[in-house]
Design an enzyme around this catalytic site. Structure first.
Site, PDB file in Angstrom:
ATOM      1  CG  HIS A 135      -1.893   1.007   1.394  1.00  0.00           C
ATOM      2  ND1 HIS A 135      -1.605   2.282   1.822  1.00  0.00           N
ATOM      3  CD2 HIS A 135      -3.228   0.976   1.156  1.00  0.00           C
ATOM      4  CE1 HIS A 135      -2.718   2.988   1.857  1.00  0.00           C
ATOM      5  NE2 HIS A 135      -3.713   2.231   1.449  1.00  0.00           N
ATOM      6  CG  ASP A 212       0.641  -2.493   5.998  1.00  0.00           C
ATOM      7  OD1 ASP A 212      -0.297  -2.638   6.821  1.00  0.00           O
ATOM      8  OD2 ASP A 212       0.551  -1.786   4.987  1.00  0.00           O
ATOM      9  CD  GLN A 215      -6.890  -4.583   3.979  1.00  0.00           C
ATOM     10  OE1 GLN A 215      -7.855  -5.282   4.293  1.00  0.00           O
ATOM     11  NE2 GLN A 215      -7.020  -3.313   3.642  1.00  0.00           N
ATOM     12  CE  LYS A 238      -7.033  -0.505   6.276  1.00  0.00           C
ATOM     13  NZ  LYS A 238      -7.821   0.201   5.263  1.00  0.00           N
ATOM     14  CB  CYS A 376      -3.941   3.422  -1.598  1.00  0.00           C
ATOM     15  SG  CYS A 376      -5.209   4.674  -1.429  1.00  0.00           S
TER      16      CYS A 376
HETATM   17  N1  C6P Z   1      -6.264   0.487   2.856  1.00  0.00           N
HETATM   18  C1  C6P Z   1      -8.092   0.123   1.341  1.00  0.00           C
HETATM   19  O1  C6P Z   1      -9.154   0.416   0.809  1.00  0.00           O
HETATM   20  P1  C6P Z   1      -4.927   3.822   7.064  1.00  0.00           P
HETATM   21  O2  C6P Z   1      -5.466   4.623   5.942  1.00  0.00           O
HETATM   22  O3  C6P Z   1      -3.754   4.474   7.746  1.00  0.00           O
HETATM   23  O4  C6P Z   1      -5.959   3.364   8.025  1.00  0.00           O
HETATM   24  O5  C6P Z   1      -4.387   2.451   6.413  1.00  0.00           O
HETATM   25  C2  C6P Z   1      -3.464   2.488   5.389  1.00  0.00           C
HETATM   26  C3  C6P Z   1      -3.233   1.109   4.851  1.00  0.00           C
HETATM   27  C4  C6P Z   1      -1.988   0.530   5.003  1.00  0.00           C
HETATM   28  N2  C6P Z   1      -1.745  -0.713   4.601  1.00  0.00           N
HETATM   29  C5  C6P Z   1      -2.692  -1.471   4.027  1.00  0.00           C
HETATM   30  C6  C6P Z   1      -2.370  -2.868   3.618  1.00  0.00           C
HETATM   31  C7  C6P Z   1      -3.967  -0.934   3.828  1.00  0.00           C
HETATM   32  O6  C6P Z   1      -4.899  -1.688   3.267  1.00  0.00           O
HETATM   33  C8  C6P Z   1      -4.242   0.384   4.223  1.00  0.00           C
HETATM   34  C9  C6P Z   1      -5.578   1.014   3.960  1.00  0.00           C
HETATM   35  C10 C6P Z   1      -7.612   0.912   2.523  1.00  0.00           C
HETATM   36  O7  C6P Z   1      -7.428  -0.819   0.926  1.00  0.00           O
HETATM   37  C11 C6P Z   1      -7.769   2.382   2.323  1.00  0.00           C
HETATM   38  S1  C6P Z   1      -6.696   3.027   1.094  1.00  0.00           S
END
Ligand code: C6P
Length: 418
Positions: A135, A212, A215, A238, A376
């Site tokens: 991401h 990371d 997910q 999430k 993203c």
């Molecule tokens: N992915 C998606 O629709 P934040 O925005 O900080 O809560 O998370 C960022 C992020 C980082 N790593 C992974 C693997 C992610 O999936 C995400 C967020 C969302 O896939 C919003 S872009």
């Protein structure tokens, strides 16, 4: 995904999804006159009533700033805030509460490590390895640090099925490898990476590993001590919690080595106009008033999923994934991206040459919410030479009927495009 031992026969029973859905008020609403089918939990999950209630209770009855007040309300709020830290520690099996730093989410947590660890401890020419699955939140912070400090970003490619190319990864590791920044599960494809092996190889090469888990944490047990990762990041929203509250796990000895991320109230030991000294542990990285009510309500979310059982959630979502994969791949002209055997809860696809944004808009009119675009994760799109996909992602409250509704809505798309 990895499963922990199941302790009682009851823990093996499938989830009662009809009952669980009643815990999520939003799921009973309609959009465009049709019952909502929410298939975008990978972007942000819907909230159970217990989480909504916990945040409301905080504001209605227990709200005050934390760590600062000698009065009753501030003490109550502080206790509840810190109870979430203990809950997060237990949830991911960190060794100590002091290894849990509250952040706004995964993005801020990666930025914190890039800023406070990489910028301080890496030398020009040192290497940060990043996979093609990442991401943007696990790419851009490293690029910013690299640019400033003369570091080198080394890409780890993926195979056609979306899995990490482990041979290429082994070859990429070397004496200059200092950080491996890697997802445990791709948000764009749903592919689950062989994270234990990736961490072991990184450590053999002397590199630190940031996982990371944004997910993966919603679909599997996470045990940071078992993983032996150096850093682990996730976002509360999430995993059915509020927005604005997430966490960074870092091994205690690493937090000690790191510089403060931001300066401000509550992260200091002593301040004079000439010089400041800082608190130890997590507190050093939590400047200013935090997201009090959101952090407090995050505990309710973690309690909620823990009560249901991460194994049972994973089993249910796995059935959904298999059902969706079968159902969608039977649709003429539909291509699924991310076909590696190790996957969880996400199906990413294109349909003939119909633009994903058109698909997303049309299925929305049928009441079905999916995400379309690059998610993203533009390097993933570049890998497959596509601009975008349609992504259906499943949470614990989804059903096979939801997937049928998506398939039916895709039928409407096909009819419209002939
Ligand atoms: N992915 C998606 O629709 P934040 O925005 O900080 O809560 O998370 C960022 C992020 C980082 N790593 C992974 C693997 C992610 O999936 C995400 C967020 C969302 O896939 C919003 S872009």
């Amino acid at each position: 995904m990895s499963k922990a031992a199941v302790s009682t026969p009851l823990a093996n029973a499938p989830l009662d999804i009809a009952r669980i859905r009643k815990d999520f008020p939003i799921l009973s609403r309609e959009v465009y006159g049709k019952p909502l089918v929410f298939l975008d939990s990978a972007a942000s999950a819907q909230k159970p009533q217990v989480v909504i209630d916990a945040e409301r209770l905080c504001y209605e009855e227990e709200y005050a700033n934390v760590h600062r007040g000698v009065y009753y309300l501030s003490q109550v709020a502080t206790e509840k805030f810190e109870a979430t830290r203990t809950r997060v520690r237990a949830f991911i099996n960190a060794a100590s509460d002091d290894e849990i730093v509250f952040t706004r989410g995964g993005t801020e947590a990666v930025n914190l490590v890039a800023s406070s660890y990489a910028r301080l401890h890496l030398e020009p020419g040192d290497e940060i390895l990043i996979s093609e699955l990442e991401h943007h939140s696990n790419i851009v912070p490293w690029q910013l640090a690299a640019e400033e400090k003369g570091l080198t970003i080394v890409p780890i490619p993926i195979l056609d099925d979306g899995q990490i190319d482990m041979d290429a990864y082994r070859n990429a590791l070397g004496p200059r490898s200092k950080i491996v920044a890697i997802t445990q599960m791709s948000n764009a494809l749903g592919v689950v990476t062989p994270i234990h092996e990736i961490i072991r190889l990184a450590h053999d090469a002397g590199a630190r590993v940031l996982v990371d888990g944004c997910q993966a944490i919603t679909h599997s047990h996470v045990d940071v001590q078992d993983l032996d990762c150096d850093f682990y990041v996730f976002s509360g929203h999430k995993i059915y919690g509020p927005t604005g509250a997430g966490a960074l796990y870092a091994k205690a000895e690493l937090l000690d080595m790191m510089a403060p991320y931001q300066g401000g109230g509550e992260m200091i030991a002593r301040v004079s106009l000439e010089k400041s000294t800082f608190k130890k542990g997590a507190a050093k990285f939590e400047a200013g008033t935090p997201a009090i009510a959101q952090v407090i309500a995050l505990k309710a979310a973690l309690d909620y999923v823990d009560d249901l059982g991460m194994d049972r959630i994973a089993d249910h979502e796995h059935l959904l994934l298999e059902y969706a994969t079968d159902r969608l791949s039977a649709i003429d002209g539909l291509t699924i991206y991310g076909t590696a055997p190790a996957k969880a809860s996400i199906v990413s696809f294109t349909m003939a040459d119909i633009h994903p944004h058109d698909i997303g808009t049309i299925v929305d009119r049928e009441g079905v919410a999916v995400r379309v675009g690059h998610h993203c994760a533009q390097p993933v799109m570049q890998r497959y030479d596509i601009a975008a996909t349609v992504r259906a992602s499943f949470g614990l409250y989804n059903t096979t009927e939801d997937i049928d509704r998506l398939a039916d809505a895709l039928g409407v798309v096909k009819d419209m495009f002939g």
